[in-house]
Design an enzyme around this catalytic site. Structure first.
Site, PDB file in Angstrom:
ATOM      1  N   GLU A 190       0.840  -1.211   0.000  1.00 21.64           N
ATOM      2  CA  GLU A 190       0.000   0.000   0.000  1.00 21.64           C
ATOM      3  C   GLU A 190       0.868   1.252   0.000  1.00 21.64           C
ATOM      4  OE1 GLU A 190      -2.979  -0.530   3.094  1.00 21.64           O
ATOM      5  OE2 GLU A 190      -4.261  -1.604   1.678  1.00 21.64           O
ATOM      6  N   GLU A 288      -5.647  -7.372  -1.835  1.00 19.13           N
ATOM      7  CA  GLU A 288      -6.324  -7.561  -0.552  1.00 19.13           C
ATOM      8  C   GLU A 288      -7.807  -7.244  -0.704  1.00 19.13           C
ATOM      9  OE1 GLU A 288      -4.746  -5.275   2.689  1.00 19.13           O
ATOM     10  OE2 GLU A 288      -2.665  -5.765   2.224  1.00 19.13           O
TER      11      GLU A 288
END
Ligand code: CA
Length: 496
Positions: A190, A288
């Site tokens: 991320e 995810e």
């Protein structure tokens, strides 16, 4: 793989028939029938569509006493249960040094390289490849924080890039030596705002490049993935693909997180992934996602999704149930597949991060006592999201240390028993196999009879597809009769 009359596909009718027969023969309770999920298969663009799962916390959970059970209540290796339900890829996060100076773990699974190696090796036993998710930090890296590892904190940029290279290569070597099948490596987690303590947008791509060069030198067949989040910010995430191209970052897979509570519509998800695929020829995936099967908590640590948090107001399309959880997984896979050939797959985030001690039915002092027992386990084994020992590195860990915020998004109930929703990973794809081709190599040969024999003595693992391919006698189990029938078929009894 499609050859003649032996090619088979499961159909809804066949599944309904099996269900009918099973229900008639077995003393199955109404309860288990109700829990059977229904999933319409997706016509994937390629056989290898990734149906992956992140279970990074598993070792710390097991150290805390957690056990996992199959539908029959038999204690079973988590990785076997996942593979038996169609999961075909495992993701694991890696932190450089998630320990304080006294050797106490920061928690969140204490996921160092040795832990990743262990997880990768266990996945390989059941034929599952590994995605190694380097955070290039000593603890959680996410859009809000990308802290430098302690050991690198005084390094300038050039020395830091060299450290990234050296560390990446050495870690992959350790993980492979343990027996893991490394299929993909994620260069940062991320990385919206930085990576490895670097936050200058002119320098971030240099870190990606250092990591990428190390991976290419290690093994040219490994896919290299970049990972961002906030796909709902459509223009920004598309710009990231442009930015990577302008900086000549060498990578294969453009990925994003997709949590439906925050991350926009599925149509938008397909759109932003299609941009990277169509403009730059990259594979794309969701690194995810997750969804709650219940709003109840079971460990005394507040959940990300509860009846007071993230459960309304975002036009959520699915109910909070096992069926709803499975439906979400299917929908996200479908959104990625809608990109086309470049749609690589989906990873579910931490589908086994269950409680270390069930608090569900407890109240008053009994509840308090159980939560205190859980807290002791989170501290000792790192099985919660953060232990207090992480506070010196990450102030959030000091302030809010605790357990699992996603126990209600797992595919296992608080006792560790698998939920019916896990079947989505198998049911979402249409099987493509030749009856008798037990080793799934595309032809029926004597090797298939041997494979069945090896399976029967426990030295070969059969995926759900392999089991169906091996089941020559159509009795929903693989036994010596099937090996014999393969041999008879090869000997010329073509009507077998
Ligand atoms: Ca919880």
């Amino acid at each position: 793989m499609r050859t003649g009359g032996f090619h088979r596909r499961r159909t809804a009718i066949l599944m309904a028939l099996i269900l009918l027969v099973t229900t008639a023969i077995l003393p199955a309770s109404a309860d288990s029938a109700e829990k059977e999920i229904e999933i319409e298969p997706i016509a994937f663009h390629h056989d290898g569509f990734i149906r992956g799962m992140d279970v990074s916390s598993v070792v710390s959970l097991e150290n805390s006493g957690v056990k996992f059970y199959d539908e029959s209540g038999n204690e079973t290796d988590l990785f076997r249960i996942l593979a038996d339900h169609g999961v075909n890829y495992i993701r694991v996060r890696v932190w450089n040094d998630p320990y304080d100076s006294a050797g106490n773990g920061y928690g969140g699974g204490n996921n160092d390289v040795a832990t990743a190696a262990q997880i990768g090796s266990r996945a390989a036993k059941y034929g599952m490849k590994l995605l190694v998710d380097f955070h290039y930090s000593d603890f959680w890296a996410d859009p809000a924080k990308q802290q430098s590892p302690k050991a690198w904190k005084d390094l300038g940029l050039d020395a830091r890039l060299q450290a990234v290279k050296t560390y990446t290569a050495a870690s992959l070597e350790t993980i492979r030596q343990a027996g893991a099948m490394i299929g993909m490596v994620q260069i940062g987690n991320e990385t919206n705002s930085g990576i490895a303590g670097v936050s200058d947008f002119d320098d971030i791509p240099k870190v990606f490049t250092a990591a990428s060069e190390a991976i290419r030198a290690f093994d040219g067949d490994i896919l290299i993935a970049v990972h961002f989040t906030d796909p709902q910010n459509t223009a920004t995430i598309k710009w990231r693909a442009d930015w990577l191209d302008q900086n000549n970052v060498d990578y294969d897979v453009f990925s994003t997180s997709y949590y439906p509570y925050w991350h926009g519509s599925l149509e938008n998800l397909t759109d932003v992934l299609s941009y990277a695929a169509d403009t730059y020829g990259k594979y794309v995936m969701v690194a995810e996602t997750s969804y709650a099967y219940t709003l109840a908590d079971s460990d005394g640590h507040p959940n990300t999704v509860s009846d007071r948090n993230n459960n309304t107001g975002n036009d959520l399309l699915w109910e909070f149930s096992e069926q709803g959880q499975a439906d979400e997984v299917r929908a996200v896979m479908n959104a990625v597949n809608n990109v086309g050939e470049k749609g690589l797959g989906v990873f579910y985030w931490e589908g086994a991060w269950i409680t270390v001690g069930d608090t569900t039915s407890l109240t008053g002092d009994a509840y308090t006592q159980r939560v205190n027992e859980n807290r002791a386990l989170w501290e000792q084994y790192g099985s919660g999201w953060a232990a207090s020992f992480g506070g010196g590195y990450d102030p959030d860990a000091g302030s809010y240390s605790g357990g699992s915020a996603v126990d209600n998004q797992a595919f296992f109930d608080p006792s560790g028993k698998v939920l019916s929703s896990l079947w989505v990973f198998d049911k979402v794809h249409e099987d493509d196999y030749i009856l008798g081709d037990a080793d799934l190599d595309g032809t029926v040969s004597i090797m298939d009879a041997t494979a069945v024999q090896r399976y029967l003595v426990g030295i070969k693992y059969f995926s759900p597809t392999a089991k169906r391919a091996a089941d020559m006698s159509h009795d929903s189990k693989v036994d010596i009769i099937d090996a014999t029938r393969i041999q008879r078929f090869l000997a010329g009894f073509k009507d077998e």
